[in-house]
Each structure stands twice: as C-alpha cells, then as structure tokens.
Enzyme design. Sequence first.
Site, PDB file in Angstrom:
ATOM      1  N   LYS A  23       0.835  -1.203   0.000  1.00 47.11           N
ATOM      2  CA  LYS A  23       0.000   0.000   0.000  1.00 47.11           C
ATOM      3  C   LYS A  23       0.873   1.258   0.000  1.00 47.11           C
ATOM      4  O   LYS A  23       0.605   2.222  -0.731  1.00 47.11           O
ATOM      5  CB  LYS A  23      -0.951  -0.018   1.200  1.00 47.11           C
ATOM      6  CG  LYS A  23      -2.008  -1.115   1.088  1.00 47.11           C
ATOM      7  CD  LYS A  23      -2.822  -1.321   2.361  1.00 47.11           C
ATOM      8  CE  LYS A  23      -3.764  -2.525   2.188  1.00 47.11           C
ATOM      9  NZ  LYS A  23      -4.572  -2.813   3.391  1.00 47.11           N
TER      10      LYS A  23
ATOM     11  N   GLN B 284      -4.498  -1.785   9.624  1.00 48.25           N
ATOM     12  CA  GLN B 284      -4.426  -3.077   8.946  1.00 48.25           C
ATOM     13  C   GLN B 284      -4.961  -4.173   9.862  1.00 48.25           C
ATOM     14  O   GLN B 284      -4.580  -4.267  11.031  1.00 48.25           O
ATOM     15  CB  GLN B 284      -2.975  -3.374   8.541  1.00 48.25           C
ATOM     16  CG  GLN B 284      -2.791  -4.649   7.722  1.00 48.25           C
ATOM     17  CD  GLN B 284      -3.450  -4.586   6.352  1.00 48.25           C
ATOM     18  OE1 GLN B 284      -3.603  -3.526   5.751  1.00 48.25           O
ATOM     19  NE2 GLN B 284      -3.847  -5.738   5.837  1.00 48.25           N
TER      20      GLN B 284
ATOM     21  N   ASP C 126     -11.006   2.593   4.110  1.00 45.51           N
ATOM     22  CA  ASP C 126     -11.280   1.152   3.983  1.00 45.51           C
ATOM     23  C   ASP C 126     -12.783   0.873   3.861  1.00 45.51           C
ATOM     24  O   ASP C 126     -13.177  -0.225   3.461  1.00 45.51           O
ATOM     25  CB  ASP C 126     -10.767   0.408   5.222  1.00 45.51           C
ATOM     26  CG  ASP C 126      -9.462  -0.333   4.969  1.00 45.51           C
ATOM     27  OD1 ASP C 126      -9.212  -0.691   3.806  1.00 45.51           O
ATOM     28  OD2 ASP C 126      -8.722  -0.568   5.942  1.00 45.51           O
TER      29      ASP C 126
HETATM   30  N1  GUN Z   1      -6.935  -7.079   6.069  1.00 43.28           N
HETATM   31  C1  GUN Z   1      -7.321  -7.772   4.969  1.00 43.28           C
HETATM   32  N2  GUN Z   1      -7.853  -6.947   4.060  1.00 43.28           N
HETATM   33  C2  GUN Z   1      -7.791  -5.720   4.583  1.00 43.28           C
HETATM   34  C3  GUN Z   1      -8.174  -4.433   4.095  1.00 43.28           C
HETATM   35  O1  GUN Z   1      -8.715  -4.257   3.003  1.00 43.28           O
HETATM   36  N3  GUN Z   1      -7.933  -3.392   4.937  1.00 43.28           N
HETATM   37  C4  GUN Z   1      -7.371  -3.546   6.151  1.00 43.28           C
HETATM   38  N4  GUN Z   1      -7.189  -2.468   6.905  1.00 43.28           N
HETATM   39  N5  GUN Z   1      -7.012  -4.707   6.640  1.00 43.28           N
HETATM   40  C5  GUN Z   1      -7.215  -5.789   5.844  1.00 43.28           C
END
Ligand code: GUN
Length: 294
Positions: free
Chosen positions: A53, A97, A120
């Site tokens: 990211k 995350q 998100d």
């Molecule tokens: N863990 C798995 N997928 C995601 C996501 O799209 N965002 C976040 N913050 N954690 C995740």
Amino acid sequence: MPQILDGKALAKIIKGELAAQVASMKAAGQRPPHLAAVLVGDDPASQVYVRNKVRACEEVGFDSTLIRKPAQIEQAELLATIQELNADPLIDGFIVQLPIPKHLDEEAVTLAIDPRKDVDGFHPVNFGRMAQGLPAYLPATPLGILEMLRRYEIATEGAHAIVVGRSHIVGTPMALLLSRKAYPGNCTVTLCHSRTRDIAAELRRADIVVAAIGKAEFITGDMIKEGAVVIDVGINRVEDPLARKGYRLKGDVHFETVAPKASYITPVPGGVGPMTVTSLLLNTLKAARKEIYD
Ligand code: GUN
C-alpha cells in the site's frame, strides 16, 4: 481456455490515471492526497500488504505515513493514535491493517475511525450508506472487483452471482454491491458460507462466482458451470519446501480444473490483490477531494 482477468495490468493503468490526477492537483497548487496506515504487531502477511500500500502511494505521487506499533500495545494507546489521525488536517484518510492482535477490540477500533477518513469503508456509517446506495467509501476488495468487471465490460445484469464467504470486509459487501441497481450489478445474488447445506450445488448454478473463503483450492472444476466468470479473492499461504520462501500463494479456486470451464478467471497472485490496492488509492483521492463528505 478463459480470458485471464489481469489485475496487475489493470492496476498499472489505473495507477497511471491516478498519477495524472495528482499531477494536475499539484499544478493547481494543492498538496497530493495523503494516506496513513497503522500496522500493529508483525504478522508477516500484514507486513507485505501494508508495504504494498505504501509503495503504491509512492508510485502515484501520494504522500504516505506508516505508523508501526508493537503487538503488545494497549487498547487506549491505539485509540489515542486513531484520534490523532482523525484530528490531523494533513491526513486525508487512514487504515488500521487487520487482523490486529487478539487482546485488542477490533470493533472499537473500527468505530473510532472518523467515517470521513475511513478509506477502507469498514465503519458502520460507510457500510450503511453503501447499503442504501448513498455516497460512501466502498471497501477496497469489492470495489476493486467491480472495477475489474467494468473495465473488462463483463455483462452482469440478470446474472446469478454466488458469493462464497460472509466476512464484513469482502463477502457481505460484495453480495450487496452485486445486487444493487447499477452496472456492475443487477445480479441475483446468493451468499454462501460455512453453514450452507450444499455449496457445490449452489455454485453449479452460478454465472458469476466470487470466492472469499480463505481455504486454498476449495472450489474445484466439478462445481463450476461452463462459461462462468470466476473471481478468486483467496490469498492462502501453502507450505512448499521447493518454493524460495518455503510457501506458495494459492487462491480459494483450484485454477487447473476451474479455468478450462470458465469464460473469465482471475489468477492468484496478480488478480484481485493489485486491484484492492488501487481501490484504496481511489478512496484516498476521493477523501482528499472531499467527494463523499464535505
Ligand atoms: N486485512 C485484509 N484486508 C484488509 C483491508 O482491506 N484493509 C485492512 N485495513 N485490513 C485488511
């Protein structure tokens, strides 16, 4: 053989478009969008996802901030970090995350994030707005899948879509979005999960399959209708002593037997994963431009 839905190539195109938008923002004297990511602990997969990211931000010219916290962090300290990000006018959007260590309350963390910065799309305010078709940050994985269907011009109206897996992050929002009166959408949706009586029988009726189960190669060719569109969200680490890292990434779909029957299929890796990252960038751009909330 099917057409491969090349998420990696598509993500590259979208990142080029985003870089152009950043350039015009800068030319207009605005600062670039700024995404922050909070990573708690040292789960190896999460480290990879967060690194991807941050790298994607750099590729398109966004600012990014990575905040690392030890696995032992207390709930109150994590909430305080979130409050700082909520209040920081130079941060447009941020994510925590997931998963976070078990002693922390994931629900409280999600609720603490200001919906206006929740790129998100996990906060119930964004989820509720999505469900009602109001402007909202859509969760990155379902948004990436919609964008993939759109850019490959895959027909969805009237199709029977089967989503396997009911997580808050993927399965549940995906089912809602595919049923919306929109393109991509207008599907008749069945949401299958661990208590579904006969998943194979359901899948055999599907024109579109979205697999978000978290079990390597769970869906096999005998469960798939000829000509189905198959979207594989799974990223499962399967031990393989012959692989360089000691493991291999496998989807939820058994590619070798499913691909010959499918019209379109996503590979793992290089399918849904890169699209998820570009969706997060897209949401961050919307946050910087205050497109969803002002
Ligand atoms: N863990 C798995 N997928 C995601 C996501 O799209 N965002 C976040 N913050 N954690 C995740």
